[in-house]
Design a protein around this motif. Structure first.
Motif, PDB file in Angstrom:
ATOM      1  N   LEU A   6       0.841  -1.195   0.000  1.00 33.09           N
ATOM      2  CA  LEU A   6       0.000   0.000   0.000  1.00 33.09           C
ATOM      3  C   LEU A   6       0.875   1.242   0.000  1.00 33.09           C
ATOM      4  O   LEU A   6       0.607   2.214  -0.713  1.00 33.09           O
ATOM      5  N   MET A   7       1.934   1.218   0.797  1.00 30.15           N
ATOM      6  CA  MET A   7       2.868   2.346   0.826  1.00 30.15           C
ATOM      7  C   MET A   7       3.430   2.604  -0.574  1.00 30.15           C
ATOM      8  O   MET A   7       3.437   3.735  -1.060  1.00 30.15           O
ATOM      9  N   ASN A   8       3.887   1.543  -1.227  1.00 31.44           N
ATOM     10  CA  ASN A   8       4.460   1.693  -2.572  1.00 31.44           C
ATOM     11  C   ASN A   8       3.420   2.191  -3.567  1.00 31.44           C
ATOM     12  O   ASN A   8       3.719   2.992  -4.452  1.00 31.44           O
ATOM     13  N   PHE A   9       2.212   1.738  -3.402  1.00 29.63           N
ATOM     14  CA  PHE A   9       1.098   2.111  -4.253  1.00 29.63           C
ATOM     15  C   PHE A   9       0.867   3.636  -4.198  1.00 29.63           C
ATOM     16  O   PHE A   9       0.729   4.313  -5.225  1.00 29.63           O
ATOM     17  N   ILE A  10       0.877   4.183  -2.996  1.00 25.84           N
ATOM     18  CA  ILE A  10       0.695   5.628  -2.815  1.00 25.84           C
ATOM     19  C   ILE A  10       1.945   6.393  -3.249  1.00 25.84           C
ATOM     20  O   ILE A  10       1.856   7.442  -3.890  1.00 25.84           O
ATOM     21  N   LEU A  11       3.107   5.870  -2.910  1.00 20.80           N
ATOM     22  CA  LEU A  11       4.366   6.525  -3.291  1.00 20.80           C
ATOM     23  C   LEU A  11       4.450   6.705  -4.800  1.00 20.80           C
ATOM     24  O   LEU A  11       4.800   7.790  -5.289  1.00 20.80           O
ATOM     25  N   VAL A  15       4.730  10.260  -6.913  1.00 23.94           N
ATOM     26  CA  VAL A  15       5.832  10.513  -7.854  1.00 23.94           C
ATOM     27  C   VAL A  15       5.280  10.942  -9.210  1.00 23.94           C
ATOM     28  O   VAL A  15       5.744  11.920  -9.829  1.00 23.94           O
ATOM     29  N   LYS A  16       4.256  10.227  -9.682  1.00 21.29           N
ATOM     30  CA  LYS A  16       3.639  10.563 -10.980  1.00 21.29           C
ATOM     31  C   LYS A  16       2.963  11.930 -10.936  1.00 21.29           C
ATOM     32  O   LYS A  16       3.021  12.709 -11.891  1.00 21.29           O
ATOM     33  N   ALA A  17       2.304  12.228  -9.818  1.00 16.59           N
ATOM     34  CA  ALA A  17       1.613  13.513  -9.678  1.00 16.59           C
ATOM     35  C   ALA A  17       2.595  14.671  -9.744  1.00 16.59           C
ATOM     36  O   ALA A  17       2.357  15.672 -10.445  1.00 16.59           O
ATOM     37  N   VAL A  18       3.690  14.566  -9.027  1.00 17.40           N
ATOM     38  CA  VAL A  18       4.687  15.650  -9.008  1.00 17.40           C
ATOM     39  C   VAL A  18       5.311  15.834 -10.388  1.00 17.40           C
ATOM     40  O   VAL A  18       5.529  16.958 -10.847  1.00 17.40           O
ATOM     41  N   SER A  28      10.811   8.069  -4.497  1.00 19.20           N
ATOM     42  CA  SER A  28       9.922   7.727  -3.386  1.00 19.20           C
ATOM     43  C   SER A  28      10.582   8.012  -2.035  1.00 19.20           C
ATOM     44  O   SER A  28       9.890   8.267  -1.045  1.00 19.20           O
ATOM     45  N   ALA A  29      11.920   8.004  -2.005  1.00 20.77           N
ATOM     46  CA  ALA A  29      12.636   8.276  -0.756  1.00 20.77           C
ATOM     47  C   ALA A  29      12.422   9.708  -0.266  1.00 20.77           C
ATOM     48  O   ALA A  29      12.614  10.008   0.917  1.00 20.77           O
ATOM     49  N   ILE A  66      -1.938  17.839  -5.816  1.00 19.06           N
ATOM     50  CA  ILE A  66      -1.530  16.424  -5.859  1.00 19.06           C
ATOM     51  C   ILE A  66      -2.730  15.526  -5.577  1.00 19.06           C
ATOM     52  O   ILE A  66      -2.927  14.496  -6.235  1.00 19.06           O
ATOM     53  N   GLY A  67      -3.567  15.919  -4.613  1.00 20.79           N
ATOM     54  CA  GLY A  67      -4.738  15.131  -4.273  1.00 20.79           C
ATOM     55  C   GLY A  67      -5.705  14.992  -5.439  1.00 20.79           C
ATOM     56  O   GLY A  67      -6.221  13.891  -5.696  1.00 20.79           O
TER      57      GLY A  67
END
Length: 593
Positions: A6-11, A15-18, A28-29, A66-67
């Motif tokens: 889930l963390m990776n999914f949101i990360l 990244v794509k949004a930015v 992601s870091a 971003i949201g």
């Protein structure tokens, strides 16, 4: 998809949004994710302050940008809100329903693959001159639980027990038995062996004090009286004979230790702890002498004029430490150096955990630092799991005065308290006598273990037996009762054997699924921190969340079959996580109570 995924999914989405909105590449870091605070909507929170340097907007507007992108681009995201510099993301009911059926409810949920790392957890480490007491209980339960959590997290674990079965304290019990025992045995006395040997340790102490007072009355100082009392001299002679291999002394030592081990075994069984490897100080006390020579050759140790060997740790903020006496005999740390080497030679573990009270903090700082200075490749993997003392409302434990809080007495008291509370609630009227006794033990031990393990190991704690058996409090029995409640619901239900997924979740259903999904993360965190309290408090939150769901929504009388089957699945999964979580604490959960 676990919480890690889930963390990776949101990360990935951030990244794509930015990249899309601000034409900026980030990794992601660089993203700070947090669990959304309970007072806000959402499950995962993105901290937006770091992004303002390239968005050139305030943190709230950046979060909104971003949201909106994530909500439009990622189907699993149902909503978002921004509070100052925090973007709170809500995942859809469809996401959480799929999470329950495709992950949490499966057999391999929270099952870690082996990580090829070996850990030794050394705990218990009793003296064979007295029974286990309340301090030992915390030690055993803590060591066992840490070992179980590490196993669950994928480590290859060795549970070790270093038994202190030699020295002047053992000889005190032996001498008192010779002088005052009249051939008494556990069988003839009707006592557990460890209690019998402990009885003579207390007798020695009382008689020794009488001799000290007598010598003081004759004009000797306290120190002189302690040194010259006949009993202590006799005990020292007994130790010298033991070290010289005197056959009669060795035979008595073996006999009395056999009594003690039999007694310890019964207490360990009642506590529900076990060991893979036993080390005995009688076999290890001469170890370390080669390490002293190695340290001298490397210039790590130095020799004084009287022949004693030391290490100077003043540059490290410690002091000078003796590692070999002038007469060539070992001191305690010499033995520990040798035993540490022996353990590594035998098992080659990546980490070696010593579960020992915080009164030994300095000793382990010195031990680990010496091994590092000796350039032992494995020294960095040594860890002292330091824990605080346990007090009872009546005051602190005092072992040599016969007022020790005995582990067996404590277990019996817990079972009696569990019996009283359970019978007052009228919950066992249809139980057989055998089932009742098993239940009282399960509840009593669950109360004791949970109370001792829910607190951070480093903290000193006050143990209140009555408070620990409260069926409505932050206790083991509350969690055990929740598990039994779920099993009762499931036993009365009929299932059609097919997964029936709803399209919408009630708040209590969603909150429970979100909480259940965190279990792998909780195991990993507890393993990393060597802290069973993380698991204990998590399982309590599951029990609370389930009870809230249970009281708000009918399960067996659900409005339709679809809702009923879903709630049964959610109940079964909650029971599974509660059971596994409690098992990691060494606590059994009854099917009914």
């Amino acid at each position: 998809m676990t919480n890690f995924a889930l963390m990776n999914f949101i990360l990935d989405a951030v990244v794509k949004a930015v990249k899309h909105i601000y034409n900026t590449d980030i990794t992601s870091a660089e993203i700070n994710l947090q669990e959304t605070r309970k007072e806000f909507e959402g499950q995962i929170t993105v901290v937006t302050f770091p992004f303002t340097k390239f968005s050139r907007k305030g943190p709230e507007q950046t979060g909104t940008d971003i949201g909106e992108f994530i909500k439009n681009e990622v189907p699993q995201v149902s909503a978002f809100n921004v509070i100052k510099g925090f973007l709170n993301i809500s995942l859809s009911d469809e996401y959480w329903i799929d999470e329950l059926y495709s992950n949490i409810a499966t057999e391999d949920f929270a099952v870690f693959q082996p990580n090829s790392k070996k850990v030794m957890v050394e705990y218990s480490s009793p003296n064979t001159n007295k029974p286990l007491h309340l301090g030992h209980v915390r030690n055993n339960l803590l060591g066992f639980s840490v070992a179980e959590i590490l196993k669950a997290a994928g480590y290859d674990v060795v549970k070790a027990n270093l038994v202190n079965d030699r020295g002047i304290h053992i000889c005190k019990s032996m001498l008192a038995w010779q002088l005052y025992g009249n051939g008494e045995t556990p069988e003839s006395a009707g006592m557990k062996g460890d209690h019998l040997v402990g009885k003579y340790y207390v007798i020695f102490d009382k008689e020794y004090k009488k001799e000290i007072e007598f010598l003081k009355a004759e004009g000797k100082t306290e120190e002189e009286a302690k040194k010259h009392a006949p009993l202590i001299k006799q005990a020292q002679i007994l130790l010298q004979k033991w070290e010289a291999g005197d056959s009669d002394v060795i035979e008595l030592w073996k006999t009395m230790n056999t009594w003690v081990y039999d007694g310890f075994g019964k207490t360990y069984k009642a506590l529900g702890v076990d060991f893979d490897k036993f080390y005995y100080e009688s076999n290890t006390y001469l170890l370390g002498k080669d390490i002293v020579e190695e340290g001298l050759a490397k210039g790590v140790f130095f020799q004084k004029e009287d022949g004693s060997v030391w290490i100077d740790l003043t540059a490290d903020g410690l002091d000078e430490k003796l590692v070999r006496r002038s007469d060539g005999t070992s001191v305690y740390i010499t033995q520990d150096l040798g035993t540490a080497q022996l353990k590594y030679d035998e098992f080659g573990m990546n980490e070696s955990i010593y579960v020992v009270g915080n009164e030994q903090d300095y000793h382990f700082k010195v031990l680990f630092l010496i091994l590092e200075k000796l350039q032992k490749s494995w020294a960095k993997g040594l860890y002292h799991l330091s824990y605080g003392m346990v007090d009872l409302p009546s005051g602190k434990m005092k072992s040599r005065e016969g007022t020790v809080v005995d582990a067996d007495d404590l277990i019996a008291e817990m079972e009696a308290t569990a019996k009283q509370v359970t019978e007052e609630l009228g919950k066992v009227n249809d139980f057989s006598e055998e089932d009742k006794q098993e239940l009282y033990h399960t509840i009593g031990m669950g109360a004791l273990k949970y109370f001792l393990l829910k607190v951070d190991p480093k903290k000193r704690l006050l143990f209140d037996p009555n408070e620990s058996v409260d069926f409505q409090g932050h206790t083991g029995p509350f969690i055990q009762y929740t598990h039994a409640r779920i099993k009762s619901v499931l036993n009365r239900a009929t299932t059609n054997g097919t997964a029936v997924e709803p399209t919408q979740l009630a708040t209590e259903e969603r909150d429970l699924i979100v909480l259940l999904s965190k279990f792998p993360e909780i195991i990993a965190e507890a393993a990393k921190g060597h802290n069973p309290g993380i698991v204990a408090n998590y399982v309590y939150e599951i029990a609370k969340s389930y009870n809230k769901f249970y009281h708000e929504h009918s399960i067996l009388q659900a409005p339709d079959e679809q809702a009923k089957q879903f709630r049964l699945q959610l109940s079964a999964t909650s029971a599974k996580v509660i059971s596994k979580g409690m098992n990691l604490l060494g606590i059994a959960v009854p099917e009914r109570m």
